[in-house]
Design an enzyme around this catalytic site. Structure first.
Site, PDB file in Angstrom:
ATOM      1  NE  ARG A  72      -3.647  -1.958   2.885  1.00 35.07           N
ATOM      2  CZ  ARG A  72      -3.476  -3.300   3.431  1.00 35.07           C
ATOM      3  NH1 ARG A  72      -2.282  -3.384   4.065  1.00 35.07           N
ATOM      4  NH2 ARG A  72      -4.359  -4.153   3.597  1.00 35.07           N
ATOM      5  CE  LYS A 116      -6.243  -0.234   4.458  1.00 34.47           C
ATOM      6  NZ  LYS A 116      -7.585  -0.495   3.853  1.00 34.47           N
ATOM      7  CG  HIS A 152      -4.681   0.836  -4.126  1.00 35.25           C
ATOM      8  ND1 HIS A 152      -4.115   0.599  -2.982  1.00 35.25           N
ATOM      9  CD2 HIS A 152      -5.730   0.153  -4.009  1.00 35.25           C
ATOM     10  CE1 HIS A 152      -4.774  -0.033  -2.254  1.00 35.25           C
ATOM     11  NE2 HIS A 152      -5.884  -0.448  -3.101  1.00 35.25           N
ATOM     12  NE  ARG A 192      -3.052  -3.363  -1.709  1.00 36.79           N
ATOM     13  CZ  ARG A 192      -2.594  -4.220  -0.541  1.00 36.79           C
ATOM     14  NH1 ARG A 192      -1.514  -4.620  -0.376  1.00 36.79           N
ATOM     15  NH2 ARG A 192      -3.736  -4.442   0.179  1.00 36.79           N
ATOM     16  CG  HIS A 198      -6.599  -8.187   1.316  1.00 34.34           C
ATOM     17  ND1 HIS A 198      -7.067  -8.602   0.200  1.00 34.34           N
ATOM     18  CD2 HIS A 198      -6.416  -6.961   1.404  1.00 34.34           C
ATOM     19  CE1 HIS A 198      -6.816  -7.453  -0.936  1.00 34.34           C
ATOM     20  NE2 HIS A 198      -6.428  -6.316   0.087  1.00 34.34           N
ATOM     21  CE1 TYR A 214      -6.684  -6.929  -7.199  1.00 36.52           C
ATOM     22  CE2 TYR A 214      -7.045  -7.669  -5.029  1.00 36.52           C
ATOM     23  CZ  TYR A 214      -6.572  -6.732  -5.831  1.00 36.52           C
ATOM     24  OH  TYR A 214      -6.240  -5.656  -5.178  1.00 36.52           O
TER      25      TYR A 214
END
Length: 299
Positions: free
Chosen positions: A148, A172, A241, A244, A267, A276
């Site tokens: 990210r 995150k 992004h 990514r 994630h 995806y």
């Protein structure tokens, strides 16, 4: 309005201190709550306790008519719910008006990716200019490890182990993960580290620095990548992004291992990674439409 904004300020301070959220996330919370506060103020109220479910629904309906997407409205409702949880905990509110309210649904767009040829055109370049060497190292690392933007700019020199070809990144929720670094990304980082001292201030720990010698900002990375995209003839804006997304799509297309891609991307929920699989199916559908004798598109 002062009381409304004072409560927001205290909430943002709480999020920064107790949950250690990123500056980008804190800005989103503030922006979303400021809009709700403005709606409350426009209706003659200066106390968050005057925000009830009908008034909040009115705000969401107005925003929807203005063309705001369902995804953004859902984020604003989520910010409002979290904010009122805080107010209730602090004894500043009695009920949470956002509970039970949903935003209008909108289609979830598929992330746009670059194909391997486009990435090759971007990355297979040579230069002795330290800024170009830095940009190429950033691009290689974004594509090699699926970072990210916030993760990229937060890297320090000691985050990367070139001998072992891996890096440690904080994502995150302050969660850390260890990622592999590809051969070409490793070489690009070695070239950058050889000339980094030409730009970096003494004692600066950041891996990527600006011309002023300090840690590179997210906005600067976005601007540099957009410039690279324009210079290389990309039709759509190049942003971190998108690189990514390309990393995830290409890796899943080659391996078919959704769990591994989930781990690499950081994630928390595999449903986030499943987007995806739709990208991969779209690629297969395009190949089918162009190749199958009974499905070929008319040219």
């Amino acid at each position: 309005m002062d009381l409304l904004t004072d409560r927001i300020d205290a909430f943002i301070d709480h999020l920064a201190a107790e949950r250690q959220l990123s500056g980008h996330t804190l800005s989103n919370y503030r922006r979303d709550l400021d809009r709700i506060a403005a709606h409350l103020d426009n209706n003659g109220h200066s106390d968050w306790n005057r925000l009830d479910a009908p008034l909040l629904r009115q705000f969401i309906a107005h925003q929807h008519r203005e063309g705001i997407s369902g995804r953004t409205l859902q984020r604003r409702l989520s910010a409002c719910r979290t904010f009122f949880h805080y107010l209730i905990r602090e004894g500043l509110a009695g009920t949470n008006p956002a509970v039970g309210i949903s935003a209008p649904k909108s289609g979830k767009p598929l992330p746009k990716t670059l194909d391997a040829d486009q990435l090759g055109q971007l990355l297979d370049q040579n230069s002795d200019d330290p800024l170009v060497v830095r940009d190429l190292a950033m691009l290689e690392l974004l594509y090699s490890s699926g970072l990210r933007l916030a993760e990229l700019v937060s890297l320090d020199i000691n985050s990367v182990d070139l001998r072992e070809a891996n890096l440690r990144v904080t994502g995150k929720g302050r969660k850390t993960r260890q990622l592999p670094v590809g051969r070409k990304a490793t070489a690009a980082l070695e070239r950058w580290l050889d000339c980094r001292d030409q730009l970096a201030d003494y004692g600066e720990r950041a891996l990527f620095v600006s011309q002023q010698g300090q840690r590179l900002s997210p906005r600067s990375v976005q601007a540099r990548l957009a410039r690279w995209g324009q210079q290389n003839g990309l039709q759509e804006r190049l942003h971190p992004h998108r690189v990514r997304h390309s990393f995830a799509s290409h890796l899943l297309e080659s391996s078919g291992d959704l769990r591994a891609v989930q781990e690499l991307l950081g994630h928390a929920d595999i449903s986030t990674t499943q987007i995806y699989t739709h990208l991969d199916f779209q690629h297969l559908a395009d190949v089918y439409d162009n190749a199958h004798p009974r499905a070929k598109k008319q040219r």
